[in-house]
Design a protein around this motif. Sequence first.
Motif, PDB file in Angstrom:
ATOM      1  N   GLY A  21       0.797  -1.220   0.000  1.00 29.97           N
ATOM      2  CA  GLY A  21       0.000   0.000   0.000  1.00 29.97           C
ATOM      3  C   GLY A  21       0.829   1.269   0.000  1.00 29.97           C
ATOM      4  N   ALA A  22       1.879   1.338   0.827  1.00 26.57           N
ATOM      5  CA  ALA A  22       2.722   2.537   0.885  1.00 26.57           C
ATOM      6  C   ALA A  22       3.460   2.738  -0.431  1.00 26.57           C
ATOM      7  CB  ALA A  22       3.708   2.417   2.043  1.00 26.57           C
ATOM      8  N   ARG A  23       3.972   1.640  -0.993  1.00 21.75           N
ATOM      9  CA  ARG A  23       4.689   1.744  -2.264  1.00 21.75           C
ATOM     10  C   ARG A  23       3.761   2.233  -3.373  1.00 21.75           C
ATOM     11  NH1 ARG A  23       9.120  -0.516  -5.033  1.00 21.75           N
ATOM     12  NH2 ARG A  23       8.663  -0.968  -7.220  1.00 21.75           N
ATOM     13  N   ALA A  24       2.546   1.688  -3.415  1.00 18.88           N
ATOM     14  CA  ALA A  24       1.582   2.112  -4.436  1.00 18.88           C
ATOM     15  C   ALA A  24       1.247   3.599  -4.284  1.00 18.88           C
ATOM     16  CB  ALA A  24       0.316   1.273  -4.329  1.00 18.88           C
ATOM     17  N   PHE A  25       1.092   4.046  -3.040  1.00 21.69           N
ATOM     18  CA  PHE A  25       0.795   5.460  -2.808  1.00 21.69           C
ATOM     19  C   PHE A  25       1.908   6.358  -3.331  1.00 21.69           C
ATOM     20  CE2 PHE A  25       1.587   9.152  -0.074  1.00 21.69           C
ATOM     21  CZ  PHE A  25       0.414   9.865  -0.261  1.00 21.69           C
ATOM     22  N   TRP A  26       3.166   6.025  -2.976  1.00 12.90           N
ATOM     23  CA  TRP A  26       4.288   6.863  -3.388  1.00 12.90           C
ATOM     24  C   TRP A  26       4.522   6.801  -4.888  1.00 12.90           C
ATOM     25  CZ3 TRP A  26       5.625  10.740  -0.791  1.00 12.90           C
ATOM     26  CH2 TRP A  26       5.560  10.737   0.609  1.00 12.90           C
ATOM     27  N   LEU A  27       4.311   5.636  -5.490  1.00 14.04           N
ATOM     28  CA  LEU A  27       4.433   5.563  -6.942  1.00 14.04           C
ATOM     29  C   LEU A  27       3.431   6.482  -7.627  1.00 14.04           C
ATOM     30  CD1 LEU A  27       5.006   1.751  -7.645  1.00 14.04           C
ATOM     31  CD2 LEU A  27       6.531   3.641  -8.290  1.00 14.04           C
ATOM     32  N   LEU A  30       4.489  10.182  -6.900  1.00  9.50           N
ATOM     33  CA  LEU A  30       5.702  10.562  -7.631  1.00  9.50           C
ATOM     34  C   LEU A  30       5.436  10.705  -9.121  1.00  9.50           C
ATOM     35  CD1 LEU A  30       8.245   8.295  -5.756  1.00  9.50           C
ATOM     36  CD2 LEU A  30       8.294  10.808  -5.819  1.00  9.50           C
ATOM     37  N   HIS A  31       4.633   9.790  -9.686  1.00  9.00           N
ATOM     38  CA  HIS A  31       4.280   9.912 -11.097  1.00  9.00           C
ATOM     39  C   HIS A  31       3.495  11.204 -11.342  1.00  9.00           C
ATOM     40  CE1 HIS A  31       5.197   5.536 -11.731  1.00  9.00           C
ATOM     41  NE2 HIS A  31       5.626   6.048 -12.862  1.00  9.00           N
ATOM     42  N   ARG A  32       2.601  11.541 -10.411  1.00 10.61           N
ATOM     43  CA  ARG A  32       1.811  12.761 -10.573  1.00 10.61           C
ATOM     44  C   ARG A  32       2.718  14.001 -10.601  1.00 10.61           C
ATOM     45  NH1 ARG A  32      -1.780  12.587  -6.309  1.00 10.61           N
ATOM     46  NH2 ARG A  32      -3.404  11.696  -7.632  1.00 10.61           N
ATOM     47  N   TRP A  33       3.596  14.111  -9.597  1.00 11.64           N
ATOM     48  CA  TRP A  33       4.468  15.287  -9.527  1.00 11.64           C
ATOM     49  C   TRP A  33       5.497  15.288 -10.650  1.00 11.64           C
ATOM     50  CZ3 TRP A  33       3.444  19.546  -7.086  1.00 11.64           C
ATOM     51  CH2 TRP A  33       2.558  19.490  -5.997  1.00 11.64           C
ATOM     52  N   ILE A 181      13.912  21.056 -10.525  1.00 10.99           N
ATOM     53  CA  ILE A 181      14.379  20.289  -9.367  1.00 10.99           C
ATOM     54  C   ILE A 181      13.367  19.210  -8.995  1.00 10.99           C
ATOM     55  CG2 ILE A 181      14.871  20.447  -6.888  1.00 10.99           C
ATOM     56  CD1 ILE A 181      16.033  23.253  -7.462  1.00 10.99           C
ATOM     57  N   VAL A 182      12.071  19.572  -8.984  1.00 15.05           N
ATOM     58  CA  VAL A 182      11.025  18.581  -8.691  1.00 15.05           C
ATOM     59  C   VAL A 182      11.048  17.469  -9.733  1.00 15.05           C
ATOM     60  CG1 VAL A 182       8.535  18.220  -8.504  1.00 15.05           C
ATOM     61  CG2 VAL A 182       9.581  20.256  -7.485  1.00 15.05           C
ATOM     62  N   PHE A 183      11.193  17.832 -10.998  1.00 18.56           N
ATOM     63  CA  PHE A 183      11.241  16.851 -12.080  1.00 18.56           C
ATOM     64  C   PHE A 183      12.409  15.891 -11.898  1.00 18.56           C
ATOM     65  CE2 PHE A 183      12.813  15.737 -16.378  1.00 18.56           C
ATOM     66  CZ  PHE A 183      11.721  15.017 -16.831  1.00 18.56           C
ATOM     67  N   ALA A 184      13.593  16.435 -11.570  1.00 19.00           N
ATOM     68  CA  ALA A 184      14.781  15.595 -11.416  1.00 19.00           C
ATOM     69  C   ALA A 184      14.687  14.701 -10.173  1.00 19.00           C
ATOM     70  CB  ALA A 184      16.030  16.476 -11.341  1.00 19.00           C
ATOM     71  N   VAL A 185      14.233  15.251  -9.052  1.00 19.95           N
ATOM     72  CA  VAL A 185      14.181  14.476  -7.808  1.00 19.95           C
ATOM     73  C   VAL A 185      13.129  13.375  -7.905  1.00 19.95           C
ATOM     74  CG1 VAL A 185      13.621  14.601  -5.356  1.00 19.95           C
ATOM     75  CG2 VAL A 185      15.096  16.335  -6.373  1.00 19.95           C
ATOM     76  N   THR A 186      11.954  13.690  -8.451  1.00 19.33           N
ATOM     77  CA  THR A 186      10.929  12.652  -8.597  1.00 19.33           C
ATOM     78  C   THR A 186      11.368  11.590  -9.594  1.00 19.33           C
ATOM     79  OG1 THR A 186       9.772  14.032 -10.230  1.00 19.33           O
ATOM     80  CG2 THR A 186       8.993  14.132  -7.954  1.00 19.33           C
ATOM     81  N   GLY A 187      12.076  12.004 -10.641  1.00 19.92           N
ATOM     82  CA  GLY A 187      12.593  11.029 -11.594  1.00 19.92           C
ATOM     83  C   GLY A 187      13.623  10.111 -10.954  1.00 19.92           C
TER      84      GLY A 187
END
Length: 221
Positions: A21-27, A30-33, A181-187
């Motif tokens: 559940g936690a992994r699915a939430f963060w995925l 992160l994909h959204r941002w 920065i957001v693009f690079a860190v989330t990537g």
Amino acid sequence: MTDAAAEPATPPAPRPRPVNGARAFWLKELHRWHWISAGLSLAGMLLFAVTGITLNHAAQIPADPVTVETTATLPRPLLDRLAAFPAETTDPVPDAIARWAADELKAPIAGRATETTPDEIYVALTGPGADGWLTLDRATGEAVRETTTRGWVAYLNDLHKGRDTGPVWYWFIDVFAVACIVFAVTGLTLLWLHAKNRASTWPLVGLGVAIPIVIALLFIH
């Protein structure tokens, strides 16, 4: 008993393993941002990437500067108002004179600092891809505006450098940088989450970090 009844039943297909559940939430987050920041920074990244090339090869890109000079004479009532203007100052010219210059010479001098002497008022009119100035003779009222433009490549290069672009572009660069920065860190975080299924992930990331460091240490003096 029929042949069909004698055949063993086909075992049911295994159910997919549920995602943590936690992994699915963060995925999902992160994909959204990642895509939001990608959309916000796309135009800026293309601009800065292309102008990075043009700046790096500025000496090989031909420029054809164009200089235009226009003149006009300040009306006597406005010229008389300059008598009260300080003999030496950096204050902007009075509003009435700034409006006249905008109408007659298309010179945006309102609020701009001047280099004023007893004989002349000088105002710099620089901008991205262009240089210029306006002078105003305090005795005769003769005004001269000169503008030199260096083309679209110079204009875009100055946008890259933030040269004489004004406060709005100044803030755009800051917002664009944050989006990058957001693009690079989330990537990078998405790479980390998927790395176990992609053996080349960390070698490629390490190579991307090592190349500029090695070049800086060995080839920049």
